[in-house]
Design a protein around this motif. Structure first.
Motif, PDB file in Angstrom:
ATOM      1  N   PRO A  53       0.761  -1.226   0.069  1.00 51.05           N
ATOM      2  CA  PRO A  53      -0.015   0.012   0.123  1.00 51.05           C
ATOM      3  C   PRO A  53       0.854   1.239   0.127  1.00 51.05           C
ATOM      4  N   LYS A  54       0.338   2.177  -0.860  1.00 54.72           N
ATOM      5  CA  LYS A  54       0.860   3.616  -0.767  1.00 54.72           C
ATOM      6  C   LYS A  54       0.071   4.644  -0.467  1.00 54.72           C
ATOM      7  N   SER A  55       0.364   5.636   0.217  1.00 47.98           N
ATOM      8  CA  SER A  55      -0.243   6.809   0.578  1.00 47.98           C
ATOM      9  C   SER A  55      -0.494   7.696  -0.636  1.00 47.98           C
ATOM     10  N   LEU A  56      -1.523   8.339  -0.900  1.00 45.76           N
ATOM     11  CA  LEU A  56      -1.640   9.622  -1.617  1.00 45.76           C
ATOM     12  C   LEU A  56      -0.702  10.519  -1.050  1.00 45.76           C
ATOM     13  N   GLN A  57      -0.152  11.590  -2.191  1.00 44.85           N
ATOM     14  CA  GLN A  57       0.511  12.688  -1.808  1.00 44.85           C
ATOM     15  C   GLN A  57       0.318  13.490  -0.571  1.00 44.85           C
ATOM     16  N   ASN A  58      -0.960  14.083  -1.091  1.00 46.58           N
ATOM     17  CA  ASN A  58      -1.542  15.239  -0.189  1.00 46.58           C
ATOM     18  C   ASN A  58      -2.741  14.409   0.847  1.00 46.58           C
ATOM     19  N   PHE A  59      -2.760  13.401   0.722  1.00 40.20           N
ATOM     20  CA  PHE A  59      -4.057  12.599   1.566  1.00 40.20           C
ATOM     21  C   PHE A  59      -3.535  11.322   2.110  1.00 40.20           C
ATOM     22  N   PRO A  60      -2.521  11.664   3.205  1.00 40.99           N
ATOM     23  CA  PRO A  60      -1.903  10.349   3.597  1.00 40.99           C
ATOM     24  C   PRO A  60      -2.683   9.139   4.360  1.00 40.99           C
ATOM     25  N   SER A  61      -3.951   9.422   4.610  1.00 42.28           N
ATOM     26  CA  SER A  61      -4.796   8.572   5.051  1.00 42.28           C
ATOM     27  C   SER A  61      -5.740   7.593   4.207  1.00 42.28           C
ATOM     28  N   ALA A  62      -5.450   8.019   2.829  1.00 43.19           N
ATOM     29  CA  ALA A  62      -5.845   7.306   1.548  1.00 43.19           C
ATOM     30  C   ALA A  62      -4.620   6.523   0.979  1.00 43.19           C
ATOM     31  N   LYS A  63      -5.041   5.151   0.932  1.00 41.19           N
ATOM     32  CA  LYS A  63      -4.125   4.187   0.467  1.00 41.19           C
ATOM     33  C   LYS A  63      -4.601   3.616  -0.860  1.00 41.19           C
ATOM     34  N   TYR A  64      -3.493   3.144  -1.350  1.00 44.23           N
ATOM     35  CA  TYR A  64      -3.900   2.367  -2.749  1.00 44.23           C
ATOM     36  C   TYR A  64      -2.928   1.479  -2.987  1.00 44.23           C
ATOM     37  N   GLN A  65      -3.114   0.301  -3.692  1.00 43.64           N
ATOM     38  CA  GLN A  65      -2.322  -0.473  -4.299  1.00 43.64           C
ATOM     39  C   GLN A  65      -2.444  -0.797  -5.822  1.00 43.64           C
ATOM     40  N   SER A  74      -5.305  -8.561 -16.438  1.00 41.62           N
ATOM     41  CA  SER A  74      -5.918  -7.129 -16.057  1.00 41.62           C
ATOM     42  C   SER A  74      -4.999  -6.456 -14.998  1.00 41.62           C
ATOM     43  N   PRO A  75      -4.955  -4.982 -14.985  1.00 39.14           N
ATOM     44  CA  PRO A  75      -4.557  -4.510 -14.068  1.00 39.14           C
ATOM     45  C   PRO A  75      -5.343  -4.705 -12.588  1.00 39.14           C
ATOM     46  N   ILE A  76      -4.819  -4.327 -11.429  1.00 39.29           N
ATOM     47  CA  ILE A  76      -5.782  -4.373 -10.265  1.00 39.29           C
ATOM     48  C   ILE A  76      -5.609  -3.187  -9.331  1.00 39.29           C
ATOM     49  N   LEU A  77      -6.599  -2.389  -9.019  1.00 42.10           N
ATOM     50  CA  LEU A  77      -6.178  -1.145  -8.063  1.00 42.10           C
ATOM     51  C   LEU A  77      -6.975  -1.529  -6.786  1.00 42.10           C
ATOM     52  N   GLY A  78      -6.317  -1.517  -5.814  1.00 44.02           N
ATOM     53  CA  GLY A  78      -6.863  -1.742  -4.446  1.00 44.02           C
ATOM     54  C   GLY A  78      -7.009  -0.194  -4.019  1.00 44.02           C
ATOM     55  N   LEU A  79      -8.277  -0.038  -3.274  1.00 43.38           N
ATOM     56  CA  LEU A  79      -8.305   1.339  -2.648  1.00 43.38           C
ATOM     57  C   LEU A  79      -8.797   0.846  -1.124  1.00 43.38           C
ATOM     58  N   HIS A  80      -8.195   1.423  -0.056  1.00 43.31           N
ATOM     59  CA  HIS A  80      -8.433   1.296   1.180  1.00 43.31           C
ATOM     60  C   HIS A  80      -8.184   2.724   1.805  1.00 43.31           C
ATOM     61  N   PHE A  81      -9.486   3.292   2.182  1.00 42.47           N
ATOM     62  CA  PHE A  81      -9.627   4.536   3.044  1.00 42.47           C
ATOM     63  C   PHE A  81     -10.039   4.240   4.102  1.00 42.47           C
ATOM     64  N   LYS A  82      -9.413   4.072   5.207  1.00 38.74           N
ATOM     65  CA  LYS A  82     -10.006   4.138   6.781  1.00 38.74           C
ATOM     66  C   LYS A  82      -9.488   5.142   7.569  1.00 38.74           C
ATOM     67  N   PRO A  83     -10.671   5.485   8.506  1.00 37.83           N
ATOM     68  CA  PRO A  83     -11.854   5.067   8.733  1.00 37.83           C
ATOM     69  C   PRO A  83     -12.942   5.281   7.578  1.00 37.83           C
ATOM     70  N   SER A  84     -13.498   4.415   6.898  1.00 38.15           N
ATOM     71  CA  SER A  84     -14.353   4.721   5.614  1.00 38.15           C
ATOM     72  C   SER A  84     -15.545   5.658   5.859  1.00 38.15           C
ATOM     73  N   GLU A  85     -16.021   5.786   6.876  1.00 41.94           N
ATOM     74  CA  GLU A  85     -17.082   6.554   7.375  1.00 41.94           C
ATOM     75  C   GLU A  85     -16.623   8.003   7.240  1.00 41.94           C
ATOM     76  N   GLN A  86     -15.699   8.274   7.530  1.00 38.41           N
ATOM     77  CA  GLN A  86     -15.203   9.723   7.427  1.00 38.41           C
ATOM     78  C   GLN A  86     -14.782  10.012   6.002  1.00 38.41           C
ATOM     79  N   PHE A  87     -14.438   9.144   5.052  1.00 37.52           N
ATOM     80  CA  PHE A  87     -14.113   9.394   3.810  1.00 37.52           C
ATOM     81  C   PHE A  87     -15.248   9.537   3.019  1.00 37.52           C
TER      82      PHE A  87
END
Length: 130
Positions: A53-65, A74-87
């Motif tokens: 997982p990597k964090s987004l540059q200006n949004f460190p709590s948003a991670k992607y793979q 097929s490429p795969i994009l994984g998104l995990h933004f926790k806690p999801s309710e806040q997002f």
């Protein structure tokens, strides 16, 4: 209840069903939502890879793979933004830079995140038609 959901998601039935759906749809991009599902899909079958997982540059709590499903090509994009309710704009809290989690859910922020992720996908998969 949650234990039953986990048991179902980890079952041979769910695994076979997901493989059958992916075979039917032949997606050009697979998007997986949630860290636990990103972990789960890597063990769905041989030939599935996700990077760390990597964090987004200006949004460190948003991670992607970013990863790849070799059999489906097929490429795969994984998104995990926790806690999801806040997002999704339901709550407060702040990230390590002091940015409100509610700000993450604005159209402007989502566009910035999307552009950053798309730039990374295009770097990794230069010849893939997104």
């Amino acid at each position: 209840m949650i234990q039953n959901n986990k048991k179902l998601l980890d079952s041979d039935f769910a695994r076979g069903f997901l493989i059958d759906i992916l075979n039917l749809l032949e997606p050009s991009l697979i998007i997986v939502l949630g860290k636990e599902h990103c972990n789960r899909i890597q063990f769905l079958e041989e030939g599935i890879y996700l990077d760390n997982p990597k964090s987004l540059q200006n949004f460190p709590s948003a991670k992607y793979q970013i990863g790849y499903h070799y059999r489906l090509n097929s490429p795969i994009l994984g998104l995990h933004f926790k806690p999801s309710e806040q997002f999704i704009g339901l709550g407060g809290g702040r990230d390590m830079n002091g940015l409100s989690f509610g700000k993450y859910a604005t159209k402007e922020s989502l566009n910035i995140m999307g552009k950053e992720i798309m730039t990374e996908l295009k770097k990794v998969f230069q010849n893939h038609p997104f």
